[in-house]
Design an enzyme around this catalytic site. Structure first.
Site: not given
Lengths: 334, 525
Positions: B8, B70, B171, B193
């Site tokens: 992850d 990211k 994810e 999420d």
């Protein structure tokens, strides 16, 4: 790429290639056969569920099929040509699920599977009807013109709506022509044109109603024409005449006299006894109280060597007319 | 056979897991932590640091500490999002030759996939140390709403780290895989999420060893970092009002504020109020030291960030609409991502769905566990749970007037193929240009261009006459191919859309070789 020709090409490729494949022989055969039959399978066949399946059954079937055919199941395996086949098969499974899970799409699909009248139409698998019409709205298009459209060679979507409208318009034209022929009294031509209109737009009730009216008259008209031709042939070529009369009988299946004529004709022809029996049975069925038909039936079955049936028909004929000497004579000779 | 790990790669923290004897194991790093900060730094002495070591020195070395890379991955330098970040980040962004984003750290320019690659390499190293064996393959997760360029650039980062990525999965999907592992219940779940940088919502159907993604939606610019920023802004405003001094532009003070804000936010998940004390945060005109001391209550925090939490609701609704479901049909709600620890987020989610979210998963680790499960499913003979995935963004082509004609709608199950008929817009037009786009906007220009090609040799004729059949095909790996065929002549043209990251293949190979040779990346503390 789920067109039938691709599916066939892919299955041939699989059968011919000699590459190493890490799949059991039986599963290879299963995939080949599945892929080859894709063009003829309905979405229900693809998922292996009955037409009346509940949505939970459809989901479970999709899961079962996914476990068997999802390409990820064979991620590390050497699949050779089967990679492509598996992909095609699974894509169809997904397409089937996408349509059958959605009540609206499923309803539309079900209707497409059972065309109202024209049984002869092949049950093709329509592409998933998830796309909606996307005719460009002219106002907005105009303000954006020149950004993309005119700089690069233009491209425009032929929307489903437009495709539909086009075939509707064509159907309408055929139908108008049909109505003209109807006025002229050309029933046969009119019927042909309405059938064309229906092929283009099978959901138009007016066309169905019109066809229901025109078709019997067109058939009768054609039958009469064929009969006239047959009668002129009768003296010269009895076989050809019989053929024409059979066509007429097909067009007017309730014409007892015609069936009788055919029986009389076939009974004289070499090897015609079987057909003679067929037509005389039809004549008798259409008019059970006809002495003439019964007498002919007696004659046909006597010649065919079935004296039991011959006797039955003759006895009925005698009951209908006890004074007829010919019947009594025929019964006695039996 | 070397093992395949699940990673992850988070905005703030990263996590690595593996399936051992059929059981998922989250691998702790050298310090014993199960997650590692996604942070890279170069010290004054030129030493390279990654993870906790890099985080620890961030305050004193803010300019040379890269975090949240990211949020920059796969983006163009001139995009509005990057412009926004440029003002907020203490480290320097520079424009790369491909209009990509790069960062200058201690005088050297690094590409973003390089930074992410360094973090991935660290995760790889953590796994190798634990396994006592080399690792070459991985499954990595990305936010569900990442576009092709972001996914491909993540793939490139993997390549630079010396990892072959078997698959990139979303994810929330990974979280669902972890939740459904060893469970054989037929139910519909929603995965909410809210991570460090992004918000994702996915609706999934589980049961019979299959997990099917029904719909996915999200916002790539909404996450815990935005919560922190709201707090920082509040602290800055409070300080300015009191001391008549702006701290904006002071990178070291900003870094201290950011750390304090994050810590206060976490504390307020447990406490009703917390004190933010930052002595010697600045000096006034007379060189007198100024200190910051602010009492932050949970109530005040909720007032500051409430707008962010509320923003997730229409996105959840859209996912439900896409799945053709109502809130009542959701059997279970899963919370993933550190930001979902916030009581207010839990409250809002609970009231939206009308049920208490599931408490059984660790929001920081569940995504890596899911990646590990998918890694095992793909690489081992064993029958794992099968994931039936969807394509996250719509695909189509540009048409006349700058319109976007979608052929494959977002949330379509893959593999799939779709066809449609197009025609010309000018008389005697003999060629059409097929521009393959990805996105949701009706205007072609607002979507991402994935590739283009020309179909020529169309017989001249009036406009609207030729029929050109365009087919889109996506395989299980998410590879898109597009073909166009003139139905009159049978002439056809096609391309496989090679997703473009922000670096050229040559650059990636060069960087991969460089890092492979162990060159200068002694990132270990």
């Amino acid at each position: 790429m789920s067109s039938s020709s691709d599916g066939e090409a892919a299955s041939n490729e699989a059968a011919n290639a000699g590459a190493r494949v890490d799949l059991p022989e039986a599963f290879q055969r299963e995939i080949r056969e599945f892929a080859r039959s894709l063009p003829t399978l309905t979405y229900y066949d693809v998922l292996g569920v009955p037409r009346e399946a509940e949505s939970a059954d459809i989901r479970d079937a999709f899961f079962q099929r996914s476990k068997a055919y999802h390409p990820d199941r064979y991620f590390k395996k050497e699949l050779g040509p089967y990679a492509n086949l598996l992909n095609e098969v699974y894509k169809r499974i997904v397409a089937a699920h996408d349509v059958l899970r959605d009540p609206k799409l499923r309803g539309a699909y079900d209707r497409s599977l059972t065309p109202p009248i024209s049984e002869s139409r092949p049950a093709t698998i329509p592409p998933p009807a998830t796309q909606v019409s996307r005719a460009p709205t002219s106002g907005r298009g105009a303000s954006l013109r020149g950004r993309l459209g005119l700089k690069s060679p233009g491209l425009m979507l032929v929307s489903l709506q437009r495709q539909l409208e086009q075939s509707r318009a064509r159907a309408c034209k055929q139908f108008d022509a049909a109505m003209l022929q109807k006025q002229n009294g050309d029933w046969a031509r009119a019927a042909q044109l309405v059938e064309l209109a229906l092929a283009l737009n099978p959901r138009e009730k007016r066309y169905h109603d019109e066809l229901a009216e025109i078709l019997p008259r067109a058939n009768a008209e054609r039958a009469a024409a064929v009969r006239r031709k047959a009668e002129t042939l009768l003296s010269r070529d009895r076989v050809a005449a019989a053929e024409l009369l059979e066509e007429a009988a097909q067009l007017s299946p309730t014409d007892a006299e015609l069936a009788h004529t055919l029986a009389e004709l076939f009974v004289e022809l070499e090897g015609g006894l079987e057909k003679a029996a067929l037509y005389i049975e039809r004549a008798v069925a259409l008019d059970e109280e006809s002495k003439v038909f019964r007498k002919s039936a007696g004659e046909v079955y006597r010649k065919a060597g079935d004296s039991q049936k011959a006797r039955k028909h003759l006895q009925r004929a005698w009951e209908l007319d006890p004074m007829d000497k010919e019947i009594r004579q025929a019964l006695q000779t039996l | 056979m070397s093992r395949v790990i699940g990673i992850d790669l988070g905005t703030t923290n990263s996590c690595v897991a593996i399936l051992e004897d059929g059981q998922p194991v989250v691998i702790p790093n050298t310090g014993g932590y199960k997650t590692t900060p996604s942070i890279f730094a170069v010290t004054e002495e030129g030493k390279r640091l990654v993870g906790h070591l890099a985080k620890r020195q961030a305050v004193t070395n803010a300019k040379n500490t890269v975090y949240a890379a990211k949020r920059l991955i796969g983006r163009s330098f001139d995009s509005p999002d990057v412009a926004k970040f440029k003002e907020l980040l203490p480290y320097e962004l520079v424009q790369g030759p491909n209009n990509d984003v790069r960062v200058r750290v201690a005088g050297r320019v690094y590409t973003i996939p390089e930074i992410s690659g360094i973090v991935l390499r660290e995760m790889k190293r953590v796994a190798e140390e634990y396994l006592g064996d080399t690792v070459q393959q991985a499954v990595i997760t990305v936010p569900a709403y990442f576009n092709d360029a972001q996914r491909q650039t993540t793939r490139d980062a993997g390549r630079i780290a010396g990892l072959e990525l078997l698959r990139i999965i979303n994810e929330p999907t990974a979280a669902a895989l972890a939740y459904g592992f060893g469970r054989d219940k037929t139910e519909i779940i929603a995965v909410y999420d809210l991570g460090g940088g992004t918000f994702d919502i996915s609706i999934l159907q589980m049961g019979k060893g299959v997990i099917e993604v029904l719909a996915t939606s999200g916002d790539t610019q909404l996450g815990g970092e935005d919560f922190d920023r709201k707090i920082v802004d509040y602290l800055l405003a409070t300080f300015k009002e009191k001391e008549k001094l702006s701290l904006r532009g002071d990178t070291m003070a900003l870094q201290r504020l950011k750390d304090a804000a994050e810590k206060a936010k976490c504390d307020l998940s447990q406490l009703g109020s917390t004190e933010i004390n930052l002595p010697f945060i600045a000096a006034d005109a007379e060189e007198n030291a100024l200190h910051m001391s602010v009492l932050l209550t949970r109530e005040k925090l909720e007032e500051l960030v409430g707008e962010l939490v509320v923003r997730t609701q229409p996105i959840v609704q859209r996912a439900l609409d896409d799945a053709k479901l109502t809130v009542k049909q959701i059997d279970q709600v899963l919370l993933v991502g550190g930001q979902t620890r916030m009581p207010m987020v839990q409250k809002v989610v609970a009231s939206f769905f009308g049920k208490t979210p599931h408490k059984g998963v660790n929001p920081d680790e569940v995504v890596a566990v899911g990646a590990a499960i998918q890694a095992a499913m793909l690489s081992e003979e064993k029958e794992g749970p099968l994931l039936v995935d969807v394509t996250p963004l719509s695909l189509g082509i540009a048409t006349f007037g700058g319109h976007f004609a979608k052929l494959i709608e977002r949330n379509t199950t893959v593999p799939t193929s779709r066809q449609e008929i197009f025609t010309t817009t000018r008389d005697n037009q003999t060629a059409v240009k097929i521009r393959v786009l990805q996105g949701e906007s009706e205007r072609a220009d607002d979507n991402d261009l994935l590739g283009e090609f020309v179909l020529a040799g169309i017989p001249p004729g009036p406009k609207g006459q030729p029929e050109i059949e365009v087919t889109f095909d996506i395989d299980a790996n998410g590879i898109v191919s597009v073909s166009a065929r003139d139905l009159a002549t049978g002439r056809a043209q096609s391309i496989q859309v090679n997703p473009r990251g922000t670096l050229t293949p040559e650059e990636i190979e060069r960087l991969a070789t460089m890092y492979q040779q162990g060159d200068e990346v002694a990132v270990k503390g």
